[in-house]
Scaffold this motif. Structure first.
Motif: not given
Length: 249
Positions: A153-160
């Motif tokens: 889920v953490r990747v959802l907050d990083d657009p890159d």
């Protein structure tokens, strides 16, 4: 063993040629790094390797595979099981399907089969795709990731990071969203089925239905947690694996 597809971790980079090999299959959107914690628990007694699907991490420039069965064929080609070298499969979520289909293809080739399949976080296959797996757009995929939780889920907050991750996620959800079981003979190796007691998409009863896909025994293990119960139960999973394989860490 094809090092493009199969990877080891940390101090266990070299194969000693001894012990049971545990081949680990990542979840949708996942990569070999998902199995670093389990490798730390089991190495060096168990030779832990993980399958690196195309389209992620150091294979991100490659086109992801949009078919579970095609992916299984490619993994079966890469494995080349060694005569006399015992091995087992561990697959989580989508990885459970790929592990199962890979074992079916090895059986069809009369290749040495796995000692056991560890099938985690996935209900038994059906003739038609699961409704929860059918995604029509990126928003559906992102919503599914949020629902399943876990460290991903953490990747959802990083657009890159999301921009790099989406091609693999799209392909993986297309793969499982189009997968239907093709009838055939059951495997002859035992299964260990693992599932979280609060998994939002895999009820324990659905996971237990894997018993119909082998002529051998099936052991169902329920852990506290959701779809990614593994994040908090690595030591316990390691104990289940070593006991089932008859080895001691």
């Amino acid at each position: 063993m094809d090092i493009e597809w199969l990877r080891r971790f940390g101090a266990a980079q070299e194969d000693t040629g001894q012990g049971v090999r545990l081949v680990c299959f990542p979840h949708a959107g996942g990569a070999v790094s998902a199995y670093v914690p389990l490798s730390r628990v089991l190495s060096p007694v168990v030779d832990v390797v993980a399958v690196q699907y195309p389209g992620r991490q150091d294979r991100y420039r490659e086109t992801p595979v949009e078919s579970v069965t095609r992916l299984a064929e490619l993994v079966a080609d890469a494995l080349e099981p060694e005569e006399g070298r015992p091995y087992a499969f561990f697959g989580h979520s989508m990885g459970a399907l790929v592990a199962y289909e890979t074992a079916r293809r090895l059986a069809a080739r009369s290749a040495p089969g796995p000692l056991r399949l560890f099938l985690s976080g996935r209900g038994a296959p059906g003739l038609r795709p699961e409704a929860a797996d059918r995604m029509t757009c990126d928003a559906d995929v992102i919503a599914a990731i949020r629902r399943l939780g876990g460290t991903g889920v953490r990747v959802l907050d990083d657009p890159d990071v999301m921009e790099m991750a989406m091609p693999a996620l799209r392909a993986d959800y297309r793969a499982i969203g189009s997968y239907g079981w093709e009838p055939g003979p059951p495997l002859d190796c035992p299964f260990t089925v693992l599932v979280g007691d609060a998994d939002p998409v895999v009820p324990v009863a659905r996971a237990a239905e894997w018993s119909g896909f082998t002529s051998a025994d099936t052991d169902v293990r329920v852990f506290p947690g959701g779809h990614f119960y593994l994040d908090g139960c690595t030591e316990e999973i390691g104990d289940v694996v070593t006991a089932a394989l008859g080895v001691r860490v």
